[in-house]
Design a protein around this motif. Structure first.
Motif, PDB file in Angstrom:
ATOM      1  N   VAL A   1       5.031  -4.390  -8.210  1.00  0.00           N
ATOM      2  CA  VAL A   1       4.584  -3.055  -8.489  1.00  0.00           C
ATOM      3  C   VAL A   1       3.831  -2.540  -7.193  1.00  0.00           C
ATOM      4  CG1 VAL A   1       3.421  -1.391  -9.765  1.00  0.00           C
ATOM      5  CG2 VAL A   1       4.827  -3.286 -10.861  1.00  0.00           C
ATOM      6  N   SER A   2       4.093  -1.694  -6.684  1.00  0.00           N
ATOM      7  CA  SER A   2       3.128  -0.927  -5.649  1.00  0.00           C
ATOM      8  C   SER A   2       2.308   0.056  -6.220  1.00  0.00           C
ATOM      9  CB  SER A   2       4.206  -0.320  -4.581  1.00  0.00           C
ATOM     10  OG  SER A   2       3.150   0.350  -3.524  1.00  0.00           O
ATOM     11  N   LEU A   3       0.954  -0.301  -6.338  1.00  0.00           N
ATOM     12  CA  LEU A   3      -0.069   0.322  -6.899  1.00  0.00           C
ATOM     13  C   LEU A   3      -0.393   1.889  -6.294  1.00  0.00           C
ATOM     14  CD1 LEU A   3      -2.188  -2.268  -8.332  1.00  0.00           C
ATOM     15  CD2 LEU A   3      -0.547  -1.021  -9.688  1.00  0.00           C
ATOM     16  N   PRO A   4      -0.458   2.913  -6.424  1.00  0.00           N
ATOM     17  CA  PRO A   4      -0.645   4.193  -5.946  1.00  0.00           C
ATOM     18  C   PRO A   4      -1.826   4.263  -4.939  1.00  0.00           C
ATOM     19  CG  PRO A   4      -0.749   4.656  -8.045  1.00  0.00           C
ATOM     20  CD  PRO A   4      -0.312   3.152  -8.187  1.00  0.00           C
ATOM     21  N   PHE A   5      -2.978   3.822  -5.472  1.00  0.00           N
ATOM     22  CA  PHE A   5      -4.342   4.235  -5.034  1.00  0.00           C
ATOM     23  C   PHE A   5      -5.194   3.074  -5.387  1.00  0.00           C
ATOM     24  CE2 PHE A   5      -4.061   6.599  -9.018  1.00  0.00           C
ATOM     25  CZ  PHE A   5      -5.097   6.087  -9.585  1.00  0.00           C
ATOM     26  N   GLY A   6      -6.180   2.839  -4.820  1.00  0.00           N
ATOM     27  CA  GLY A   6      -7.421   1.862  -4.721  1.00  0.00           C
ATOM     28  C   GLY A   6      -8.274   1.488  -3.770  1.00  0.00           C
ATOM     29  N   GLY A   7      -9.227   0.648  -3.901  1.00  0.00           N
ATOM     30  CA  GLY A   7     -10.190   0.500  -2.998  1.00  0.00           C
ATOM     31  C   GLY A   7      -9.795  -0.276  -1.767  1.00  0.00           C
ATOM     32  N   THR A   8      -8.736  -0.985  -2.026  1.00  0.00           N
ATOM     33  CA  THR A   8      -8.025  -1.786  -0.930  1.00  0.00           C
ATOM     34  C   THR A   8      -6.683  -1.704  -0.733  1.00  0.00           C
ATOM     35  OG1 THR A   8      -9.848  -3.760  -1.164  1.00  0.00           O
ATOM     36  CG2 THR A   8      -7.552  -4.540  -0.205  1.00  0.00           C
ATOM     37  N   LEU A   9      -6.246  -1.625   0.511  1.00  0.00           N
ATOM     38  CA  LEU A   9      -4.715  -1.646   1.156  1.00  0.00           C
ATOM     39  C   LEU A   9      -4.125  -2.896   1.315  1.00  0.00           C
ATOM     40  CD1 LEU A   9      -2.182   0.101   1.404  1.00  0.00           C
ATOM     41  CD2 LEU A   9      -3.271   0.430   3.732  1.00  0.00           C
ATOM     42  N   VAL A  10      -2.892  -3.330   0.763  1.00  0.00           N
ATOM     43  CA  VAL A  10      -2.747  -4.661   1.102  1.00  0.00           C
ATOM     44  C   VAL A  10      -1.194  -4.265   1.680  1.00  0.00           C
ATOM     45  CG1 VAL A  10      -1.857  -7.022   0.146  1.00  0.00           C
ATOM     46  CG2 VAL A  10      -3.681  -5.602  -0.886  1.00  0.00           C
ATOM     47  N   ILE A  11      -0.836  -4.937   2.780  1.00  0.00           N
ATOM     48  CA  ILE A  11       0.420  -4.787   3.437  1.00  0.00           C
ATOM     49  C   ILE A  11       1.151  -6.091   3.999  1.00  0.00           C
ATOM     50  CG2 ILE A  11       1.583  -3.852   5.594  1.00  0.00           C
ATOM     51  CD1 ILE A  11       0.261  -1.406   5.148  1.00  0.00           C
ATOM     52  N   VAL A  12       2.386  -6.298   3.763  1.00  0.00           N
ATOM     53  CA  VAL A  12       3.156  -7.693   4.185  1.00  0.00           C
ATOM     54  C   VAL A  12       3.810  -6.820   5.129  1.00  0.00           C
ATOM     55  CG1 VAL A  12       4.760  -9.372   3.793  1.00  0.00           C
ATOM     56  CG2 VAL A  12       2.860  -8.650   1.747  1.00  0.00           C
ATOM     57  N   ALA A  13       4.045  -7.305   6.486  1.00  0.00           N
ATOM     58  CA  ALA A  13       4.896  -6.828   7.678  1.00  0.00           C
ATOM     59  C   ALA A  13       5.422  -7.728   8.085  1.00  0.00           C
ATOM     60  CB  ALA A  13       3.871  -6.023   8.444  1.00  0.00           C
TER      61      ALA A  13
ATOM     62  N   THR B   1       0.893  -2.046  -1.081  1.00  0.00           N
ATOM     63  CA  THR B   1       0.239  -1.684  -2.359  1.00  0.00           C
ATOM     64  C   THR B   1      -1.333  -1.583  -2.148  1.00  0.00           C
ATOM     65  OG1 THR B   1      -0.063  -2.561  -4.754  1.00  0.00           O
ATOM     66  CG2 THR B   1      -0.211  -4.091  -3.062  1.00  0.00           C
ATOM     67  N   SER B   2      -1.853  -0.644  -3.146  1.00  0.00           N
ATOM     68  CA  SER B   2      -3.211  -0.660  -3.247  1.00  0.00           C
ATOM     69  C   SER B   2      -3.705  -1.770  -4.130  1.00  0.00           C
ATOM     70  CB  SER B   2      -3.663   0.872  -3.893  1.00  0.00           C
ATOM     71  OG  SER B   2      -3.234   1.728  -3.148  1.00  0.00           O
ATOM     72  N   PHE B   3      -4.968  -2.164  -4.080  1.00  0.00           N
ATOM     73  CA  PHE B   3      -5.761  -3.072  -5.038  1.00  0.00           C
ATOM     74  C   PHE B   3      -7.201  -2.558  -5.270  1.00  0.00           C
ATOM     75  CE2 PHE B   3      -7.945  -7.580  -4.779  1.00  0.00           C
ATOM     76  CZ  PHE B   3      -7.584  -7.833  -5.972  1.00  0.00           C
ATOM     77  N   VAL B   4      -7.325  -2.975  -6.240  1.00  0.00           N
ATOM     78  CA  VAL B   4      -8.858  -2.647  -7.178  1.00  0.00           C
ATOM     79  C   VAL B   4      -8.346  -1.021  -7.655  1.00  0.00           C
ATOM     80  CG1 VAL B   4     -11.112  -1.892  -7.048  1.00  0.00           C
ATOM     81  CG2 VAL B   4     -10.109  -3.384  -5.197  1.00  0.00           C
ATOM     82  N   PHE B   5      -7.255  -1.074  -8.614  1.00  0.00           N
ATOM     83  CA  PHE B   5      -6.621   0.118  -9.144  1.00  0.00           C
ATOM     84  C   PHE B   5      -7.118   0.362 -10.406  1.00  0.00           C
ATOM     85  CE2 PHE B   5      -3.133   1.703 -11.916  1.00  0.00           C
ATOM     86  CZ  PHE B   5      -2.845   2.813 -11.465  1.00  0.00           C
TER      87      PHE B   5
END
Length: 276
Positions: free
Chosen positions: A260-272, A201-205
């Motif tokens: 919710v997976s936000l489509p864009f933002g200043g930060t990208l967050v990934i769980v792998a 997801t993106s963050f700072v959306f």
């Protein structure tokens, strides 16, 4: 790569890669002091700590979870999760000055000096977290591969990075970023290094339009003689703005916590998850 398990104790810290502990080649030394002094008042730091804490707790195993933070800085995030007795926490940082701040505030936590690119630990973890770290590393692919090696079978990594190269500004230069990522780039690199993507997801959306405008203006900002002063001007905000921005960041947090997976933002967050 250094031999596993070998370290030197310097200023009370186990140093696995002492040859780089004071180089500050990938992060400004003044950044640790500024973070330590202002993190509790920063809407951005408060919001990311709330969100990342929720994600860590969600991804932790039932029962005891062995957790390693890569690039823990001054230990700011660890202070928010140390209360959880089910987490066995190790904090690592390549530069020793950040660790000295961390050890002073959290003397009972195991902090180590460690270079994720050139170092190796003789242990594995259930959960490895790296918040805003990979963008400082030239060889980020090796860093991802080594994070994978540090995970037990089925272990998971939580990784965040700054997103969108079109947001590149003077701030990225001051804090010595090597790149900002697209979602496709980071996902591809992680998959190529033994990970399956669980959630992205993106963050700072919600605040993204304001962030975009500020970065556009920052590209032409007059450079000052002191990078420390430049950094302060970009990360310190008046109290009222901090309160307002904190409110809007909570919308992001609520949406992401709901899945919710936000489509864009200043930060990208990934769980792998480590692909076995």
């Amino acid at each position: 790569m250094t031999n596993a398990g070998k370290y030197t104790v310097i200023e009370g810290v186990k140093c696995f890669n002492p040859e780089v502990m004071s180089s500050y080649a990938d992060y400004p030394d003044s950044g640790f002091q500024l973070t330590d002094e202002n993190e509790e008042n920063s809407f951005w730091v408060r919001s990311r700590n709330r969100l990342f804490k929720a994600i860590v707790y969600n991804q932790a195993k039932v029962g005891r979870t062995k957790l390693l933070e890569i690039g823990c800085g001054t230990g700011g995030f660890i202070r928010h999760i140390v209360e959880n007795e089910n987490l066995e926490i190790t904090g690592s940082e390549v530069y020793i000055s950040g660790l000295l701040y961390a050890k002073n505030k959290l003397p009972d936590v195991d902090f180590i000096q460690f270079d994720i690119v050139n170092g190796y630990l003789d242990q594995q973890f259930d959960l490895v977290i790296a918040f805003d770290v990979l963008e400082h590393i030239g060889d980020d692919v090796t860093a991802m591969a080594n994070i994978n090696r540090l995970l037990r079978p089925g272990g998971r990594a939580i990784i965040t990075v700054p997103q969108h190269m079109f947001l590149w500004s003077r701030l990225d230069e001051i804090v010595k970023h090597k790149r900002r990522y697209s979602r496709k780039e980071l996902v591809t690199k992680l998959k190529n290094n033994g990970f399956d993507i669980i959630f992205a997801t993106s963050f700072v959306f919600i605040l993204f339009p304001l962030m975009l405008v500020s970065r556009i203006f920052d590209k032409g900002f007059k450079q000052l003689k002191s990078e420390k002063v430049e950094l302060e001007k970009r990360v310190k905000f008046p109290l009222l703005l901090n309160i307002i921005f904190d409110f809007f960041m909570r919308i992001d947090e609520t949406l992401i916590k709901a899945g919710v997976s936000l489509p864009f933002g200043g930060t990208l967050v990934i769980v792998a998850q480590k692909n076995d």
